[in-house]
Design a protein around this motif. Structure first.
Motif, PDB file in Angstrom:
ATOM      1  N   UNK A  17      16.602  34.571 -38.091  1.00 27.48           N
ATOM      2  CA  UNK A  17      15.982  35.443 -39.082  1.00 27.48           C
ATOM      3  C   UNK A  17      16.573  36.849 -39.025  1.00 27.48           C
ATOM      4  N   UNK A  59       4.820  36.930 -36.215  1.00 25.97           N
ATOM      5  CA  UNK A  59       6.030  36.149 -36.478  1.00 25.97           C
ATOM      6  C   UNK A  59       5.742  35.014 -37.456  1.00 25.97           C
ATOM      7  N   UNK A 113       8.565  29.560 -43.452  1.00 20.07           N
ATOM      8  CA  UNK A 113       9.287  29.314 -44.707  1.00 20.07           C
ATOM      9  C   UNK A 113       8.409  29.577 -45.915  1.00 20.07           C
ATOM     10  N   UNK A 143      13.505  26.228 -49.451  1.00 18.56           N
ATOM     11  CA  UNK A 143      13.831  27.626 -49.200  1.00 18.56           C
ATOM     12  C   UNK A 143      14.074  28.308 -50.543  1.00 18.56           C
ATOM     13  N   UNK A 198       3.726  35.198 -39.911  1.00 17.51           N
ATOM     14  CA  UNK A 198       3.725  35.848 -41.232  1.00 17.51           C
ATOM     15  C   UNK A 198       5.134  36.198 -41.679  1.00 17.51           C
ATOM     16  N   UNK A 199       5.959  36.601 -40.724  1.00 15.96           N
ATOM     17  CA  UNK A 199       7.269  37.141 -41.042  1.00 15.96           C
ATOM     18  C   UNK A 199       8.347  36.075 -41.197  1.00 15.96           C
ATOM     19  N   UNK A 200       8.178  34.969 -40.510  1.00 17.50           N
ATOM     20  CA  UNK A 200       9.318  34.058 -40.374  1.00 17.50           C
ATOM     21  C   UNK A 200       9.036  32.633 -40.842  1.00 17.50           C
ATOM     22  N   UNK A 236       7.937  21.608 -40.843  1.00 16.47           N
ATOM     23  CA  UNK A 236       9.355  21.903 -41.045  1.00 16.47           C
ATOM     24  C   UNK A 236       9.826  23.084 -40.188  1.00 16.47           C
ATOM     25  N   UNK A 237       9.127  24.222 -40.241  1.00 20.65           N
ATOM     26  CA  UNK A 237       9.654  25.394 -39.543  1.00 20.65           C
ATOM     27  C   UNK A 237       8.885  25.654 -38.251  1.00 20.65           C
ATOM     28  N   UNK A 238       9.592  26.226 -37.292  1.00 23.41           N
ATOM     29  CA  UNK A 238       9.030  26.427 -35.964  1.00 23.41           C
ATOM     30  C   UNK A 238       7.786  27.334 -35.972  1.00 23.41           C
ATOM     31  N   UNK A 250      11.083  38.070 -34.042  1.00 24.88           N
ATOM     32  CA  UNK A 250      10.947  36.723 -34.608  1.00 24.88           C
ATOM     33  C   UNK A 250      11.887  35.742 -33.907  1.00 24.88           C
ATOM     34  N   UNK A 284      19.886  24.305 -43.195  1.00 23.97           N
ATOM     35  CA  UNK A 284      18.541  23.847 -43.528  1.00 23.97           C
ATOM     36  C   UNK A 284      17.499  24.950 -43.319  1.00 23.97           C
ATOM     37  N   UNK A 285      17.789  25.857 -42.440  1.00 22.40           N
ATOM     38  CA  UNK A 285      16.917  27.027 -42.285  1.00 22.40           C
ATOM     39  C   UNK A 285      15.546  26.726 -41.733  1.00 22.40           C
ATOM     40  N   UNK A 286      15.413  25.660 -40.929  1.00 19.20           N
ATOM     41  CA  UNK A 286      14.060  25.321 -40.491  1.00 19.20           C
ATOM     42  C   UNK A 286      13.671  25.909 -39.135  1.00 19.20           C
ATOM     43  N   UNK A 287      14.663  26.215 -38.285  1.00 18.54           N
ATOM     44  CA  UNK A 287      14.273  26.633 -36.934  1.00 18.54           C
ATOM     45  C   UNK A 287      13.786  28.073 -36.915  1.00 18.54           C
ATOM     46  N   UNK A 288      14.281  28.887 -37.806  1.00 14.95           N
ATOM     47  CA  UNK A 288      13.916  30.295 -37.946  1.00 14.95           C
ATOM     48  C   UNK A 288      14.377  31.136 -36.767  1.00 14.95           C
ATOM     49  N   UNK A 348      21.011  30.609 -44.553  1.00 15.41           N
ATOM     50  CA  UNK A 348      20.885  30.138 -45.926  1.00 15.41           C
ATOM     51  C   UNK A 348      21.067  31.257 -46.937  1.00 15.41           C
ATOM     52  N   UNK A 349      20.833  32.454 -46.492  1.00 15.02           N
ATOM     53  CA  UNK A 349      20.794  33.558 -47.435  1.00 15.02           C
ATOM     54  C   UNK A 349      22.182  34.119 -47.666  1.00 15.02           C
ATOM     55  N   UNK A 382       9.598  41.404 -48.305  1.00 10.45           N
ATOM     56  CA  UNK A 382       8.302  41.306 -47.642  1.00 10.45           C
ATOM     57  C   UNK A 382       8.408  40.598 -46.292  1.00 10.45           C
ATOM     58  N   UNK A 383       9.218  39.535 -46.278  1.00  9.62           N
ATOM     59  CA  UNK A 383       9.340  38.750 -45.048  1.00  9.62           C
ATOM     60  C   UNK A 383      10.810  38.686 -44.630  1.00  9.62           C
ATOM     61  N   UNK A 384      11.035  38.169 -43.432  1.00 15.12           N
ATOM     62  CA  UNK A 384      12.405  38.023 -42.947  1.00 15.12           C
ATOM     63  C   UNK A 384      13.096  36.864 -43.675  1.00 15.12           C
ATOM     64  N   UNK A 387      16.219  33.692 -43.476  1.00 17.70           N
ATOM     65  CA  UNK A 387      17.120  32.932 -42.589  1.00 17.70           C
ATOM     66  C   UNK A 387      18.577  33.240 -42.954  1.00 17.70           C
TER      67      UNK A 387
END
Lengths: 912, 573
Positions: free
Chosen positions: A54, B544, B550, B359, B546-548, B513-515, A87, A47-51, A68-69, A61-63, A65
């Motif tokens: 990463x 973080x 969703x 995602x 910005x970076x992490x 949804x995301x932390x 992160x 689900x990739x929600x907790x992050x 999922x990736x 540009x961004x990290x 998960x």
């Protein structure tokens, strides 16, 4: 995907096929990337929600998960770069701030704290969010503490996507988002069925078994099989101080780590104080009928303790005396579908070679005997043609006369998974059920109208030329007779009998027949009728005329009830067959076994369960050995059966508890529970699985195998088996179905499907792929006439009673009512009826009614349930204080000898 | 032992729990009450019961009862064959729904005072506290998210009535009228260009041409490509490229129109829909033709009831005239969630679920609505399509300043004399925008800072007001143009309060949804509510987020804070 891509992970070049996520690839390469909301267990979507997982991908540009990736060719990934680590740690730091301190956490050993520790992030610079979640301890088995919740959503996926019980959701939003049950109800009053999947998935202990114990205190983990239903879930017992503390689902083919409430929380019956720990002998002068003040917790009012030597002597001498006086036919034995294959095999061998009679049977008689009769007659094999997991490959599933969410809960999860993926579900049952919401059609037929309904479906298929002519031509026989027979069964003509409108019948017929792959599951609603064999014949014809058999996603699957009812039948715990369904009346077969066993075998088939009761009443059978069966609860018209038990000169009962049957015994032998024994067990999928002892039997209770052998040797059989493996080896020599199996293989592989022909044969999951094991190699159509139920409603008894199980209680309740959680969830007997009927009777929920049939009467409280049709009631048969079988009818199906416990006429009155 | 009746008895039955008296006398879980069932049945008679209709059906219950009673929700779940949890989590996600117990009293009249930055600058906070003191006891005064009327700040919403340039007196008058049953006259006086007039000026000719000859598709796409037309909802993705991408995946395909304009400070889409709905709709239908969409969904925010009426009429005209070419056009009401502006969250909402972003990859162009390739466009993006096709790619590139080409629609609000929607040369700077279009700063206000792209586009000081406002020109300064919503701040503003306002907005609108976003916005607000801001911690947290995070919401949530820390450190001490 076979295409190979190559990418860089933490500086290492990795070649992969692109199907796995970065997280999975890293794990295979030895790096476990931190993760909270991700579980690599089967059935759990990333689900990739907790992050927390990463990773940095060069050029992005961004990290990303990692769970999922998926990597692409040339990608450069770093899971431990400064950015990625920052992160990962910040995510943990944010979550730690809102957690209870580790030492105050519901589970200080949780996965969450493991990850936090591994990232050296067990403290936080942030202030704790103000929250005031009250702990929810309403449920007997599980506690909810949302203070420890990290909103990872794993429990929602466990409940909604894996088990599809659909109780848990994520309500609200933002920082106020929280886990809820139904409408934010407490767990106990919600629709939760306590499968415990959420508990097994929760990474923090926010959802936790009440019996939770720190991992450091668990002494050992023992891999075994669930002792309850025929699904055959693999599980692990967690043992501390020689007690089972908790149970985890294991990745078996039938359950993929899933369990239901019984398997997960129903284990402590074996530690119940009422367990029998010493052999008992009936006290002199205590009449068998005198049971009114007998308490299983204190049987010494009626029995005295004895040594094993004395008890075995008294038992064997009593039985031998009957044999001497009445001959072998004065004896009978009931074995058990709850024990191992080895026990069942030895038990029938004892009855056949020691008692020298074929009067041996078990609860299959009240279960799928009619299905087996029909299957043997038409397709030559009494077991399922395909495992229930084939639901996944089916386009259409028929579930008829079965309520799998209650009786085969883990199998039901796979049906719901299939339905969610687009498989069309057709349910045919008078009662609504949990699966109804997922069904394309639910034909709520009139009770007992199966033959009319199935014939009308087949009528449409035949009339509209939706048959598979090539299949009929190449693989079957006698179709023309069926086709002719079906002419009289148009949906229009049958509608008054079935209550289902013809249009729906036509739609269902077309859907089933024209689908690429259709599969049929059935249960006791089909088999437990006087026309049970006919019901099954119809289902078999339906599958064969459409060619929906012998391919992936097709087939015939009677859902077997007990954990080992398949195995017990296979090893011949039935009166008409020797192992592997070889007729006892066939002289050649008999000669083979006589030579192998070194004994003579009665050339006549024996009596079945209900016939034995009658035979006792007629004064023929005078002695019985009953191992792990409870006919004083499970038999139809049970007062008649109890009276029979009471009439015996010698009754030897071997069980865990002083059951309702043991109450009539002369000798009671304390036996071993499933988690106390090694042995194999065969589930509904024909999968033979290895069970292992987790704890020793309590007190002087003994292994059943030992007890059987002690009795056998008192019948001069001179057995010297020292371990179940020796029995299993013997079985493989006379059962070609399992000839490729060995005990050692099962020890290693845990599960092998039969037929299994050689040491390297994994077993054949799909049967009838080429031909049928009949004389002609073809499947045979047998038309079914309309037969009314034996006792239809009338002026005096206007209501139809049907009986069955509850999710929490197994069979007669002797085990499950002594399991703390199961007892707490379903504590007392009720009769389920529709709110409309309650209005007619002017009775409210929880009030008493009298339910009376021609055979007896019960006083029982009412439970409102909209799933029940008007004009019908349902009573579960597991409650001794209101035993449904007092009311049921013992009329038999002429072929399967199964009683019509699914249908009788009663009257219902409010108790004033 | 002569009669079986003596065998009714057994030994004492097992089971200890029955003594607790907690027997189960109802089927498991909440049962559907017959009265609630018939109430819901009646209301939803003839309506769709598919999953994607859940939010629409919740609107019907909310409109009828002013709130969502649990017994009605149980009936709705049963009727729609959904689990109760699935219904409850959706009903509690959106701000415009309120879930109550079965026996809850009738809901109070609710006054929502917009607390987005533009309204806040115009004194919404004082207005709120005054209303709380003076409104009668049966009235609930609360805050509301940006209502898309930032040029008339402060704005108050009572039901579907909006009070612009709201004052306490005016609000009380409306409340009185409401209590006596008199509805106030609408303060909105936009006149939409009628169908005939639009047609007479050449409207729909390019749509018809395309419908008559689909061979024109490559030519039309080519024109769009040459024009350099980009998505104007915020991301600025080249429009022709998006269409090509959607077309690359086999059908069925869908089209989803994002009319959930909810970035604080943005009200340009509303302007175009209200003033010339048919031009937007023609653009939409051209888009649908270009990707051969099966069906079109328009996701319109619930804060624009006037627009909804205009579009309903216009769509009905289009269907009557057959211009939709057999395509179903479904208008869906948002239910109060900024996150629906994020395209994948909007798709979730269109499917009747909680609006939580998906995602990526896969991207919605390939795996979109109901898992099918979907063309998602913003209103203004579509609005220009017919004109680009008619006037040509070069026309769209005329004008422009400071190295940019074409034109740009700005929503201008804050301390300027003439806030409003302005079509300006692309690449215009903030100071040019304020002076040439906004009528300069309001009296008593000295230009001090500006937000170039609403709440999420960051913040820049007045001495950087000479940067061209366009895609790509602001990123190096930690900002972006986004939906081109420029909010102008002055020396009269408390910049810490500005920072709080922005972060509270994101905390309020985070989907959870995301932390990094769910917890990060909450932690940031907590720190920023204090007098002393731990700037190191806020910097780490922002990095973080910005970076992490969703989606763009979480990633952009700290932009304002970062701008304040970078350009106005002295304001934060």
């Amino acid at each position: 995907m076979s295409e190979t891509i190559s990418f860089t992970l933490n500086g290492e070049q990795i070649h992969t096929d692109g199907s796995q996520s970065i997280w999975e690839i890293a794990k295979d390469a030895g790096t476990t990337i931190p993760h909270l909301c991700y579980s690599d267990r089967s059935g759990f979507r990333a689900d990739g929600n907790c992050r927390a997982c990463m990773v940095e991908i060069e050029g992005e540009r961004v990290l990303a998960p990692s769970c999922m990736r998926k990597p692409t060719d040339g990608m450069v990934v770093n899971s431990a770069s400064e950015r990625a680590t920052k992160a990962q740690k910040m995510v943990i730091e944010l979550l730690v701030s809102d957690q209870p301190a580790q030492e105050e956490s519901p589970d200080p050993d949780s996965h969450f704290w493991d990850i936090a520790t591994s990232l050296e992030q067990t403290t936080s610079r942030f202030n704790k969010r103000t929250s005031n979640y009250a702990a929810d301890i309403s449920h007997p088995a599980m506690a909810v503490d949302l203070e420890a919740c990290i909103n990872c959503d794993l429990c929602v996926r466990a409940c909604r996507e894996v088990q599809v019980n659909d109780v848990i959701g994520m309500a609200g939003r933002g920082a106020d988002a929280k886990i809820i049950f139904d409408f934010d109800d407490d767990m106990e009053s919600s629709s939760c069925v306590a499968c415990g999947e959420c508990v097994q998935a929760c990474p923090t202990g926010a959802l936790l078994e009440k019996s939770w114990m720190s991992a450091s205190k668990i002494d050992r983990k023992v891999d075994s099989i669930c002792p309850f239903c025929g699904v055959g879930c693999q599980l692990t017992y967690n043992v501390a101080n020689d007690k089972i503390i908790s149970v985890d689902g294991r990745d078996g083919p039938a359950n993929e780590e899933r369990l239901c409430v019984k398997g997960r929380f129903g284990f402590d019956y074996i530690h119940n104080v009422e367990r029998l720990t010493k052999p008992l002998i009936r006290k002199d002068g205590i009449a068998k009928s005198d049971i009114s003040d007998l308490d299983p917790a204190n049987p010494l009012t009626h029995f005295r303790e004895a040594t094993w030597d004395e008890a075995l002597e008294v038992a064997a001498n009593g039985l031998k005396k009957v044999k001497a006086e009445k001959g072998p036919h004065g004896l009978a034995g009931f074995g058990s579908a709850k024990g191992s294959n080895e026990e069942a095999y030895l038990f029938q061998k004892l009855i056949r070679t020691g008692f020298e009679t074929n009067n041996v049977d078990h609860c299959t008689r009240l279960c799928h005997a009619s299905s087996v009769a029909a299957l043997l007659e038409t397709v030559g094999s009494g077991a399922v043609s395909a495992p229930f997991n084939e639901a996944e490959n089916a386009d259409v599933i028929i579930i008829i006369g079965a309520n799998p969410a209650v009786n085969h809960p883990v199998a039901a999860t796979f049906f719901k998974n299939a339905a969610k993926k687009g498989t069309k579900l057709i349910i045919i049952d008078p009662r609504k059920q949990n699966l109804t919401r997922h069904a394309t059609y639910h034909l709520q037929e009139k009770p007992g109208s199966d033959v009319a309904l199935l014939n009308s479906i087949m009528h449409v298929i035949a009339e509209e030329n939706l048959t598979n002519l090539a299949y009929i031509e190449n693989s079957t026989e006698d179709y023309e007779a069926l086709k002719e027979h079906l002419k009289g069964f148009s949906p229009e003509a049958m509608a008054p009998k079935t209550g289902i409108d013809p249009t729906t019948i036509k739609e269902v017929a077309r859907l089933f027949a024209t689908a690429n792959a259709s599969i049929i599951f059935w249960g006791m609603g089909i088999s437990q009728h006087v026309h049970g064999t006919d019901n099954s014949r119809c289902l078999i014809s339906l599958a064969m005329m459409t060619g929906q058999i012998g391919r992936p996603g097709t087939g015939l699957h009677p859902l077997r009830g007990q954990n080992n009812v398949q195995g017990a039948s296979d090893v011949a715990l039935i009166p008409m067959f020797l192992p592997d369904y070889q007729s006892v009346e066939d002289p050649e077969i008999r000669a083979k076994f006589e030579e192998f066993w070194g004994a003579t075998i009665d050339p006549n088939k024996g009596l079945t369960v209900v016939e034995i009761t009658e035979d006792i009443h007629e004064g023929n059978i005078r002695g019985m050995y009953i191992m792990g069966e409870n006919p004083a609860m499970s038999d139809p018209n049970v007062t008649h059966a109890r009276e029979a038990l009471c009439m015996l000169d010698t009754l030897v009962v071997q069980d865990l508890f002083l059951t309702e049957t043991a109450a009539y015994a002369d000798v009671v032998l304390p036996a071993s529970a499933w988690p106390e024994k090694d042995g194999t067990v065969t589930n509904t999928n024909r999968q033979v699985q290895m069970g292992r002892a987790a704890v020793a039997p309590p007190g002087d209770a003994k292994q059943d195998l030992w007890i059987i052998q002690e009795i056998a040797n008192r019948f001069e059989l001179n057995w010297s088996y020292t371990h179940p493996s020796e029995v299993f080896t013997e079985m493989t020599k006379v059962m070609s179905s399992i000839e490729g199996m060995t005990w050692e293989r099962l020890e290693q592989e845990n599960v092998i499907t039969y037929p299994c022909k050689s040491q390297d044969d994994k077993g054949q999951a799909l049967l009838f792929t080429d031909s049928f094991p009949t004389a002609s190699g073809r499947g045979k159509f047998v038309p079914a006439e309309l037969i009314s139920p034996d006792e239809v409603p009338d002026k005096d008894y206007p209501i139809i009673l049907t009986t069955g199980r509850l999710l929490e209680h197994w069979h007669t309740g002797s085990m499950t009512r002594r399991a703390t959680v199961l007892d707490a969830v379903e504590s007392e007997p009720t009769v389920q009826m529709s709110p409309a009927m309650m209005e007619d009777l002017q009775v409210s929920s929880g009030e008493f009614v009298n339910v009376q049939s021609r055979r007896g009467m019960l006083r029982i409280k009412v439970r409102a349930d909209g799933a029940i049709q008007q004009g019908m009631i349902f009573i579960p048969f597991c409650f001794a204080e209101a035993a449904a079988n007092i009311l049921t009818n013992d009329a038999l199906d002429p072929f399967g000898k199964i009683a019509e416990v699914k249908y009788c006429a009663v009257q219902v009155e409010k108790v004033l | 032992m002569t009669s079986s009746t003596s065998f009714i008895q057994t030994p004492k039955a097992p089971g200890k729990a029955r003594k607790s008296g907690k027997g189960r006398f109802h089927a498991r879980g909440r049962q559907v009450e017959p009265s609630a069932r018939s109430a819901v049945d009646g209301l939803l008679d003839g309506r769709g019961l598919e999953r994607d209709q859940l939010i629409e059906n919740l609107h019907i219950l909310q409109d009828k009862f002013g709130q969502l009673q649990k017994n009605h929700l149980a009936a709705l779940a049963d009727l729609m064959r959904l689990s109760q949890a699935e219904v409850y989590e959706v009903a509690t996600f959106y701000h415009n729904f309120s879930v109550v117990e079965d026996d809850a009293p009738a809901p109070p009249i609710t006054v929502k005072v917009c607390d987005s930055l533009s309204c806040c600058l115009a004194g919404s906070e004082a207005l709120t506290s005054a209303l709380k003191k003076r409104a009668s006891s049966g009235v609930k005064v609360t805050h509301g998210a940006c209502m898309g009327r930032c040029d008339t700040a402060p704005v108050v919403r009572i039901g579907d009535t909006y009070i612009e340039h709201a004052t306490v007196e005016q609000t009380l008058t409306v409340l009185d009228g409401r209590e006596t049953g008199e509805l106030p006259p609408s303060t909105i006086s936009t006149t939409a260009l009628p169908f005939d007039e639009y047609c007479n000026s050449g409207g729909f000719s390019y749509l018809k041409r395309l419908q008559e000859n689909t061979d024109l598709i490559p030519e039309f796409i080519g024109k769009l490509k040459d024009s350099g037309h980009r998505g104007l909802g915020g991301a600025g993705f080249p429009h022709a490229m998006k269409i090509t991408s959607v077309r690359s995946v086999p059908g069925p395909r869908y089209m989803a129109v994002n009319a959930d304009e909810s970035e604080p400070g943005t009200f340009k889409d509303r302007y175009y829909m209200n003033s010339n709905p048919f031009q937007f709709l023609e653009g939409m239908l051209i888009g649908a033709e270009l990707v051969d969409a099966e069906e079109i969904f328009i996701f319109l925010r619930d804060e624009y009831p006037d627009t909804a009426a205009i579009l309903r009429d216009a769509i009905s005209t289009i269907e009557k005239t057959g211009l939709n070419n057999g395509r179903r056009i479904s208008m869906r009401r948002g239910a109060g969630a900024y996150i629906c502006g994020e395209e994948s969250a909007m798709l979730e909402s269109l499917e009747g679920k909680r609006a939580i972003p998906r995602q990526k990859p896969p991207f919605p162009a390939h795996v979109g609505l109901f898992g099918k390739p979907t063309l998602i466009n913003n209103i203004e993006t579509l609005y220009w399509l017919p004109e680009i096709l008619e006037k040509g790619a070069d026309w769209y590139k005329t004008d422009g300043r400071n190295g940019s080409t074409g034109f740009r629609t700005f929503s201008l609000s804050g301390h300027v004399n003439s806030p409003g929607v302005y079509l300006t040369p692309a690449g215009i700077t903030a100071s040019e925008l304020i002076n040439e279009f906004g009528g300069g700063m309001k009296e008593g206000h000295q230009f001090k800072a500006y937000l170039p792209g609403g709440a999420s586009g960051g913040i820049l000081p007045a001495n950087m007001a000479d940067i061209p406002l366009d895609f790509g020109s602001l990123e190096k300064h930690g900002c972006f143009i986004g939906s081109a919503a420029v909010i102008v701040l002055s020396d009269q503003d408390d910049f810490k309060e500005v920072g709080r306002n922005l972060m509270r907005f994101f905390e309020d609108e985070s989907c959870g949804q995301c932390t990094p976003c769910r917890s990060g916005t909450e932690k940031a607000v907590t720190i920023m509510n204090g007098d002393h801001w731990d700037l190191d911690l806020l910097q780490d947290l922002s990095d973080v987020m910005q970076d992490a995070s969703i989606c763009g919401l979480g990633q952009a949530a700290p932009n304002g804070l970062l701008g304040l820390m970078k350009y106005f450190p002295e304001e934060l001490t």
